[in-house]
Design a protein around this motif. Sequence first.
Motif, PDB file in Angstrom:
ATOM      1  N   LEU A 116     -29.872   2.585 -58.015  1.00 54.63           N
ATOM      2  CA  LEU A 116     -28.935   1.971 -57.206  1.00 54.63           C
ATOM      3  C   LEU A 116     -29.792   1.471 -55.705  1.00 54.63           C
ATOM      4  N   PHE A 130     -31.609  -1.758 -56.417  1.00 54.35           N
ATOM      5  CA  PHE A 130     -30.536  -2.824 -56.265  1.00 54.35           C
ATOM      6  C   PHE A 130     -30.455  -3.315 -54.941  1.00 54.35           C
ATOM      7  N   VAL A 131     -29.833  -2.171 -54.163  1.00 53.60           N
ATOM      8  CA  VAL A 131     -29.359  -2.458 -52.936  1.00 53.60           C
ATOM      9  C   VAL A 131     -30.436  -3.040 -52.093  1.00 53.60           C
ATOM     10  N   PHE A 151     -31.982  -6.340 -53.334  1.00 51.57           N
ATOM     11  CA  PHE A 151     -31.008  -7.416 -52.836  1.00 51.57           C
ATOM     12  C   PHE A 151     -30.959  -7.897 -51.440  1.00 51.57           C
ATOM     13  N   VAL A 152     -30.896  -7.015 -50.718  1.00 51.64           N
ATOM     14  CA  VAL A 152     -31.290  -7.370 -49.132  1.00 51.64           C
ATOM     15  C   VAL A 152     -32.554  -8.123 -49.141  1.00 51.64           C
ATOM     16  N   LEU A 178     -13.715   1.683 -61.263  1.00 50.96           N
ATOM     17  CA  LEU A 178     -13.752   2.650 -60.165  1.00 50.96           C
ATOM     18  C   LEU A 178     -12.824   3.814 -60.180  1.00 50.96           C
ATOM     19  N   PHE A 185     -21.890  -6.859 -48.068  1.00 49.10           N
ATOM     20  CA  PHE A 185     -22.137  -6.525 -49.594  1.00 49.10           C
ATOM     21  C   PHE A 185     -22.490  -5.061 -49.773  1.00 49.10           C
ATOM     22  N   VAL A 186     -23.257  -4.511 -48.661  1.00 50.43           N
ATOM     23  CA  VAL A 186     -23.782  -3.230 -48.792  1.00 50.43           C
ATOM     24  C   VAL A 186     -22.175  -2.029 -48.816  1.00 50.43           C
ATOM     25  N   ILE A 203     -20.685  -2.277 -52.111  1.00 50.88           N
ATOM     26  CA  ILE A 203     -21.363  -1.536 -53.135  1.00 50.88           C
ATOM     27  C   ILE A 203     -21.407  -0.185 -53.000  1.00 50.88           C
ATOM     28  N   PHE A 262     -19.057   1.598 -51.825  1.00 50.50           N
ATOM     29  CA  PHE A 262     -17.570   1.783 -51.557  1.00 50.50           C
ATOM     30  C   PHE A 262     -17.324   3.577 -51.891  1.00 50.50           C
TER      31      PHE A 262
END
Lengths: 345, 134
Positions: free
Chosen positions: A41, A44-45, A48-49, A146, B20-21, B24, B26
């Motif tokens: 994760l 990924f974050v 991505f950024v 979710l 976006f962040v 993601i 959430f």
Amino acid sequence: MNISYMYSLIAVVVLFLLAYVGVKLPGGEVFFGVIIPYLALIIFVLGFVNRVIDWARSPVPFRIPTTCGQQKSLPWIKSASIDNPSGTGGVIVRMILEVVFLRSLFRNTKCELKAGDKISYEWEKWLWLFSLIFHWSFFIVLFRHLRFFTEPVPACLQLLEKLDGFLQIGLPGLMLSGVALLAAVTFLFLRRILIPQVKYISLGSDYFPLFLIFGIAFTGILMRYFTKVDIVGAKAFTMGLVTLKPHITEGVGSVFYVHLFFVSVLLAYFPFSKLMHLGGIFMSPTRNLANTSRVKRHVNPWNYPVKIHTYEAYEDEFREKMIEAGLPVEKMMEPETPEEPEEKE
Amino acid sequence: MPNNKKMYDKGKVVAGLCIFVVLITFPFWFNLGKAAPVPEPKLSDKAKAAKECVMPKAYMKAEHMQILNEWRDTVVRDAKRIYTNPSGKKFNMSLSNTCLDCHTEKAEFCDACHNYASVTPYCWDCHIDPKEAK
């Protein structure tokens, strides 16, 4: 046999075995259940950024109007305000249609040689249709997950589950999105290996995500309908992850860890792969710029100041020598005979 | 290419990345500060007395819907109502009259799990909880 997809397939099988066998080793559950998912994760974050910021640093000095309609010009010429937008509103509509309905793909055509040497372009909507199914079902599947990451579960999820399972086939009820996802991935893969031209341009990086997503959907369906897992236990585990109090639940089973590992690999692989089109679509100059080429002056941002030596200054400097050499000049010292040589001939 | 570090349309790009962040992550902020206890399905006195379910507990936990599906099909399609489990015990294949006869507290048993896992079986559109019906 084709090296590109064989390697990708082997890679996914190896990943499967790694997780399947790995969780049975001492500490395996913590490694595959806690360390890898968190790491994935974070990659990924941040990845991505980082990638998006990198793109944002590339100047796009001019509008790139790959237009499919009339640009806005004179008031009595009808313009295509979505295909060739002249303002932000049109750009937003175009972008939404692109993201939600894959509009560019809808224009896909098939180019073929017919009757030997006649080239023909044909209507080809299958790729668009299955891509649309793929993206939407993937999104719905993701969204439905979710339920494992929220407590209490938002009511809109139950509504979505009802819709998704409205056929009420079997128990636990069949979720259409899962089947659609698997079918669409299969189509996208078959397309790559059955159409020679597409096969020729397909690389390992095209096949790998397909196999990986296939693996994710497959293990998910396997767990839900066939091998079964203790859902309450699985949720206790995932809730541990998102409340930052990770703990391992006993007896969730290897398939669950394979599923989790596949997802982690997908997340970690994401920022370095073509899957980045998730962010890239918003950064596409052909989609996010209004076509204002003729309305506004766009100055290239990396123009550096150039030392200019105009012709007039040049002539002022060399006029005498030019006249001596018989070269034509624009301003004579004694205003005479600039055209004479021509007249003589 | 100039070697500049300038970001173009910085405002928009940063805003987009923030969205976006936030999306993601959430689950992380949605559950902040909430206790999410794992439900303990409460066995009724009657079930406790019976000691055993139709099938072993681990099996029931993950596959009870499968049994219900099987029962439903057998009763409705084959008109057979008696089920014999592997240890030879006989059950009347019925949702309301068997499952809920032992598990009398539907709300504290079935629903406790189902709410947690966000499953809303549509069975209760037609079938009744005998306790509520009284």
